[in-house]
Write an enzyme that holds these catalytic residues in place. Sequence first.
Site, PDB file in Angstrom:
ATOM      1  CD  GLU A 150      -9.254  -2.251   1.073  1.00 26.44           C
ATOM      2  OE1 GLU A 150      -9.729  -3.036   1.909  1.00 26.44           O
ATOM      3  OE2 GLU A 150      -8.209  -1.603   1.260  1.00 26.44           O
ATOM      4  CD  GLU A 308      -9.263  -6.920   1.638  1.00 24.10           C
ATOM      5  OE1 GLU A 308      -8.942  -6.337   2.704  1.00 24.10           O
ATOM      6  OE2 GLU A 308      -8.830  -6.574   0.536  1.00 24.10           O
TER       7      GLU A 308
END
Length: 663
Positions: A150, A308
Site C-alpha cells: 500500500e 485485500e
Amino acid sequence: MREWPTKTLALGCDYNPEQWPRPVWDDDVALMQRANVAFVSLGIFSWSWLEPAKGEYDFEWLDTIMDKLHAGGIAVDLATATATPPPWLSAAHPEILPVDVDGHTLWPGSRQTWCPTSPVFREYALALTRQMATRYHDHPALAMWHVSNEYACHNLPCYCDECARHFRSWLRRRYDGLETLNEAWGTAFWSQRYTDWDQVLPPRRSTTFNNPTHVLDYKRFSSDSLLDFMRAERAVITELSPGVPVTTNFMTLQHFRHLDYAQWTETVDVVSTDHYIVDALPHPRAELAFSGDVTRGLAGGAPWMLMEHSTSAVNWQPTNHAKAFGQTLRDAVAHVARGADTVAWFQWRQSRAGSEKFHSALVPHAGPESARFREVEQLGALAGRLGELVGSRVESRVAVLHDYQAIWAAEGPCMPSSELDPLEAAHAVHRALHARGVTCDVVHPGTDLEQYDVIVVPQLYLVTDEHADAVAAAARRGAQVVVTYFSGISDENDHVRLGGYPGAFRDLLGVRVEEFFPLGPVETVALESGTGTWWSEHVELTGAEVVETYTSGPLTGRPAVTRNAVGDGTAWYVSTLPDDDRLGALLDGVLEAAQVRPVVDALPTGVEVTRRVADDRAWLFVLNHTDETQSVSLPAGFDLVREVPVTASVDLPAGEVLVVRED
C-alpha cells in the site's frame, strides 16, 4: 516455483504467523485447506523479525512456515517486507523519518514511517529485498512477489529537506530551465519568480494559498518518487528471482488519490488492489463497483487481483459496522463480477493485540466454529466451481474517463467551490449506469477509445490537447460523448484555457460558458424536469441545441443540458449535476442513441448484473443488494452457486447471488 492457482477462483489472505505461537501454525494450514484458501501474502510487516539488528538476518521462522505452506498445497505471495522499518533503523537513522507540511517529524510507533526519497532507507530496504530474493527464489511455495505494501497509504506527501532536494532534481528533468518553470507555474503572480533552483521548496505551510501548479507538480513528484522506489525493488527481484511474477497492492478506493496508478501498471505483472467498504459513503455498494471498474481499467481489461478486503468490520472508521450475514460472500462475488480472478482478505487470523485487533479476519476472535468462518467456507466451496470462468473478461461499450492528475488539479487551492468533489459527477454517472445494468470501463483519457460507443467525460478539469482531440475524434466516428460541468478548463500546467469554458471541449460541444455559478451543499437549482445540485453555469449556444433549461435562479431560461451533432456522433453537455431520476433519463437517451442495452432488461432497483465472457462462453453475475426477494428475468443457464438450472425468471432472495453460466 509454484504455479499461481488458476484452476479455481483463487482465495487468499494476508498471513502473519509471527503474531502467533508456533503450535498454531499447523492448525492454520489445516484450516486454510478446510476453507479452500489457495494462497497467502506472507511477510508484509515482518522486517523486524527478519532483520532484528543491522545486517543480522533470521530466516529460520520464515523457512519453516514456507515449508509448511508448501506441504499444505498453499501458494505464497511473498512480500519484500519493506513496508515498515524496524525501530532499530529509525533510531540509528532518524533522517529517514517523514516530515509533515508544518515541518513536524512523524515519529515511529505506527507504520510506513519512512521518507519516500531517503537514500538511507532505500539502501537498507534494497539490502533486505536482495536477501529475500536470493534466499526464496527457488522455494517451491513461491508463486509471486509482493513488493512493499500500500505505497503512500501513510507517508505521502513528505516535506523534508531530502524531498526538497529530490523535488528540484525532478523539476530540472521536467523543465529545461527556470524560465520554463516560471512560465509553467505562472510565477508572475504574487512575485513568485524564481532566479535560482535552490529557491524552490516543497509547498510547505505558508501564509495563505500556495501556487496551484506548484502544488500539482509536487503531487506528481511525490507519486513519481514512490514509483521510482517500486522500480528499484522490482529491479532487484528481476535480477535475482527472474520469472516470478511481481505485484504490489494498489488502493483504488474513492478516498485514496495519492498515486497516479496509470503510470504504475508497467511495473507489475498483474494489477492488484485493496478495497474496503466505507459505510459513511451515501452509496457504498456503488463505490465498490466503481473501484472494481477503475482497477479493471488499469489492468487494460484483463483479470485482476483483489489483494485485500474484509470479511466484516474494519477498525478505522468512526463506527465499524459488522457486515450482514451473507454479505461476506456477496461482496467477494461483486469484485469477481468486475473482473477479479483472485479474492483475498486482510487477514487470516484476527489479531490479539495491536491497532488492528478489532479488524475482522477469516478466523475471528470467536474461532473457526463461527458464522463468519462458515461463510468463508461457503465461498471456498463456490470458488472451486467458479474456476471455469478464470481468465474471462468483462466487456463494455461504455467508457468513463478517470485521471488522477486531473483530480489533483481540481483539488488544488482557490477553486470556484471547495465543496465540490472532483469525482462527484463520475460517481453519479457510473451509479446511474450501474443501476441500469450497463457495465462501464473506467479508463484513463489516454486509453484507446475506439471500442466505445458511449464516452463520459465527468469533471475532467485538467486535460491535454491530445486527450481532448481523442474525445472529439470518437464523437466524429459515431460515439455518443457526454461531457459534464467543470471539464476541459485547464491545460496540463493548470493554466485556464481562455476564450470561454469548457475550454478544450468548447468547439466539440457547440457551447460557450461565460461564468460559473457554483451551488452550496444544500442548494439546488430547478430544471424543466428535476433539479440540479453542486454546480450551474451561464451557457451560450454556438451550434448546439437545448435539451434542458434552468427554471429557477439567475440562470432561468438558459440552457442546462445541450446536444451537438458532430460527424457521425453526438456531443452532450451537462452543466449541472441532475438528480438521479433526471440524470438516469438523460443517460437512457444517450444509451438509446448509441444502441447500448443493459445486460438484462427490467432490472429491479438494488439488483446488480454484470457479464463476463471468454470465447463462446458467458457468465452472468446477479447480486441482490436489497432486503427483499427480487424477481429477475434471465437467459437460460446453470447457476454455479446453487448448482441448479436457471430458466427465464428467478426469484432471488434478499442479499443472495447467482452466477449463471449461460446456455
